[in-house]
Motif scaffolding. Structure first.
Motif, short mmCIF file in Angstrom:
data_model
loop_
_atom_site.label_atom_id
_atom_site.label_comp_id
_atom_site.label_asym_id
_atom_site.label_seq_id
_atom_site.Cartn_x
_atom_site.Cartn_y
_atom_site.Cartn_z
N PRO A 1 1.12 -0.82 -0.32
CA PRO A 1 0.25 0.71 0.08
C PRO A 1 0.87 1.32 0.43
O PRO A 1 1.95 1.57 0.40
CB PRO A 1 -0.83 -0.29 1.46
CG PRO A 1 0.54 -0.99 2.24
CD PRO A 1 0.80 -1.75 0.80
N THR A 2 0.32 2.21 -0.51
CA THR A 2 1.13 3.60 -1.08
C THR A 2 0.63 4.96 0.02
O THR A 2 1.48 5.03 0.43
CB THR A 2 1.51 3.89 -2.19
OG1 THR A 2 0.45 4.21 -3.00
CG2 THR A 2 2.32 3.08 -2.96
N SER A 3 -0.23 5.06 0.07
CA SER A 3 -1.48 6.06 0.51
C SER A 3 -2.38 5.53 0.91
O SER A 3 -3.60 5.00 0.40
CB SER A 3 -0.79 6.53 -0.34
OG SER A 3 -1.18 8.76 0.97
N CYS A 4 -3.59 6.48 1.40
CA CYS A 4 -5.11 6.49 1.28
C CYS A 4 -5.32 7.68 1.64
O CYS A 4 -5.10 8.74 1.86
CB CYS A 4 -5.30 5.72 2.23
SG CYS A 4 -4.26 6.28 3.92
N VAL A 5 -6.94 7.99 1.18
CA VAL A 5 -7.42 9.10 1.77
C VAL A 5 -9.25 9.10 2.20
O VAL A 5 -9.49 7.42 1.61
CB VAL A 5 -7.51 9.96 0.48
CG1 VAL A 5 -8.62 9.42 -0.38
CG2 VAL A 5 -7.80 11.80 0.94
N PHE A 6 -9.66 9.69 2.97
CA PHE A 6 -10.77 9.34 3.70
C PHE A 6 -11.87 9.84 2.44
O PHE A 6 -12.07 11.22 1.57
CB PHE A 6 -11.52 10.15 4.72
CG PHE A 6 -11.44 9.43 5.94
CD1 PHE A 6 -11.79 8.19 5.91
CD2 PHE A 6 -9.38 9.08 6.05
CE1 PHE A 6 -10.93 7.16 6.78
CE2 PHE A 6 -8.98 8.40 7.08
CZ PHE A 6 -10.20 7.20 7.95
N GLY A 7 -13.34 9.06 1.98
CA GLY A 7 -13.54 9.98 0.94
C GLY A 7 -15.48 9.12 1.00
O GLY A 7 -16.18 8.81 1.99
N GLY A 8 -16.05 9.55 0.23
CA GLY A 8 -17.85 9.01 -0.04
C GLY A 8 -18.28 9.88 0.67
O GLY A 8 -18.28 10.91 1.49
N PRO A 9 -20.01 10.13 0.38
CA PRO A 9 -21.11 11.03 0.96
C PRO A 9 -20.90 11.24 2.61
O PRO A 9 -21.24 11.78 2.62
CB PRO A 9 -22.19 10.07 -0.14
CG PRO A 9 -21.66 9.31 -0.88
CD PRO A 9 -20.22 8.64 -0.43
N GLN A 10 -20.33 9.39 3.06
CA GLN A 10 -20.41 10.06 4.35
C GLN A 10 -18.70 10.29 4.93
O GLN A 10 -18.40 9.99 6.99
CB GLN A 10 -20.96 8.94 5.59
CG GLN A 10 -22.84 8.44 4.32
CD GLN A 10 -23.47 9.64 5.15
OE1 GLN A 10 -23.49 10.71 6.14
NE2 GLN A 10 -24.22 9.44 3.73
N MET A 11 -17.67 10.36 4.35
CA MET A 11 -16.52 10.61 4.67
C MET A 11 -15.94 9.60 5.73
O MET A 11 -15.05 9.48 6.19
CB MET A 11 -15.87 11.80 5.15
CG MET A 11 -16.42 12.91 4.43
SD MET A 11 -15.35 13.05 3.32
CE MET A 11 -13.19 13.01 3.62
N SER A 12 -16.92 8.46 5.55
CA SER A 12 -16.23 6.74 6.07
C SER A 12 -15.82 5.72 4.90
O SER A 12 -15.71 4.85 5.44
CB SER A 12 -17.31 6.60 6.94
OG SER A 12 -19.05 6.37 6.06
N THR A 13 -15.39 6.16 3.52
CA THR A 13 -14.65 5.17 2.94
C THR A 13 -13.44 5.60 2.82
O THR A 13 -13.26 6.97 2.39
CB THR A 13 -15.27 5.07 1.51
OG1 THR A 13 -16.71 5.06 1.35
CG2 THR A 13 -14.89 4.35 0.27
N LEU A 14 -12.66 4.75 3.24
CA LEU A 14 -11.18 4.81 2.89
C LEU A 14 -10.34 4.41 1.50
O LEU A 14 -10.85 2.89 1.16
CB LEU A 14 -10.50 3.89 3.84
CG LEU A 14 -8.94 4.44 4.09
CD1 LEU A 14 -8.48 5.67 4.04
CD2 LEU A 14 -8.16 3.64 5.46
N PHE A 15 -10.48 4.87 0.71
CA PHE A 15 -9.39 4.62 -0.52
C PHE A 15 -7.81 4.47 -0.01
O PHE A 15 -7.56 5.26 -0.11
CB PHE A 15 -9.16 5.39 -1.21
CG PHE A 15 -10.97 5.41 -2.00
CD1 PHE A 15 -11.89 4.93 -2.70
CD2 PHE A 15 -11.92 7.31 -1.64
CE1 PHE A 15 -13.24 5.23 -3.31
CE2 PHE A 15 -13.15 6.76 -1.68
CZ PHE A 15 -13.76 6.30 -2.47
N VAL A 16 -7.64 3.38 -0.53
CA VAL A 16 -6.60 2.88 -0.35
C VAL A 16 -5.46 3.12 -1.99
O VAL A 16 -6.09 1.77 -2.71
CB VAL A 16 -5.41 1.89 0.35
CG1 VAL A 16 -3.97 0.57 0.05
CG2 VAL A 16 -6.62 1.76 1.49
#
Length: 292
Positions: A244-259
């Motif tokens: 894994p290289t990095s991550c960010v929170f997102g999605g409509p509720q800001m509770s999805t983590l993208f990696v």
């Protein structure tokens, strides 16, 4: 947690995820593929360059910044993928043979840019790291560049605790995350060890949740480590990717983590090189656009 790819494309070195909350869009790059990508309403768009690109960040003006090896550029998002329209914003790092790596905007919309010795050839192949020539720079909306640090190995992770009094940043070669106080004149104070070495890989990029905990991607460790605000280990989150290289929170509720992840030349796992996502049940902090 159930981790799934965000699209069917696989990359050599996916990095630098950014979540545009206004448009519910995910931005990221393939550093070694010289490509910036955006996922919006299920459709992936890309812009192809002829040099490494490490970050892709929308601006308040409506275009986006791309951090290329030769400098920081403004990208016209309406330009064609094969002929991206670029305009130079600045060439922050004066050291020949360096390239951009980590880049994030603080809450004021200033771009913080970490650089390193360029470790990629003209085709995106790996080159050996031979020096600690990287730096950390801050770029404001008027393209004014302020050098902050020199002699860095691989700058990764750029996060600011809620009080704005410090910045957290990793040097992957050191295997640790540092804390630097931010003085009233915006210069950085003496570094302090914030998160020590850990057997589960080296620190790469990170995201911060609304509780002030840091989710750090562990290069070679196949996991994220969630660090408490004091730098202690809160938990280890297993991933279906080895790098894994990095991550960010997102999605409509800001509770999805993208990696984002990398695909090694040998021994790759099934999902190595994909951008993956999962619902983590914790709200994250929003990404900040560039103020210019």
């Amino acid at each position: 947690m159930k981790w799934l790819p965000v699209c069917d494309q696989r990359f050599k070195l996916a990095e630098g995820p950014f979540w545009d909350h206004t448009h519910q869009a995910l931005y990221w790059v393939d550093i070694a593929g010289f490509r910036a990508l955006r996922l919006n309403e299920g459709k992936v768009c890309f812009w192809q360059f002829n040099e490494p690109v490490s970050a892709f960040i929308p601006t308040h003006a409506g275009d986006a910044l791309v951090t290329l090896a030769s400098g920081v550029y403004r990208l016209d998002l309406d330009s064609p993928s094969s002929q991206p329209a670029l305009r130079l914003l600045c060439a922050a790092d004066p050291v020949a043979g360096n390239r951009a790596n980590e880049a994030r905007c603080d809450r004021h919309g200033r771009l913080w840019l970490g650089t390193m010795q360029n470790n990629l050839d003209d085709q995106g192949g790996d080159l050996p790291l031979e020096r600690r020539s990287g730096g950390l720079f801050r770029i404001d909306g008027q393209a004014s560049v302020t050098p902050l640090l020199a002699g860095q190995g691989i700058v990764n992770t750029l996060l600011w605790p809620a009080d704005g009094a410090s910045v957290l940043t990793a040097d992957t070669l050191d295997g640790v995350i540092y804390r630097y106080p931010i003085h009233a004149d915006h210069s950085l104070g003496e570094r302090q060890l914030w998160a020590a070495e850990h057997p589960r890989g080296a620190p790469d990029g990170s995201a911060m949740d609304a509780q002030g905990f840091v989710w750090n991607a562990r290069w070679g460790g196949g996991c994220l480590i969630r660090f408490a605000p004091d730098g202690s280990v809160d938990r280890v989150i297993e991933l279906p990717v080895g790098h894994p290289t990095s991550c960010v929170f997102g999605g409509p509720q800001m509770s999805t983590l993208f990696v984002t992840s990398a695909r090694p030349a040998e021994g790759a796992l099934e999902l190595d090189g994909y951008v993956i996502q999962a619902q983590v049940g914790i709200e994250g902090m929003e990404s900040h656009r560039f103020a210019g």
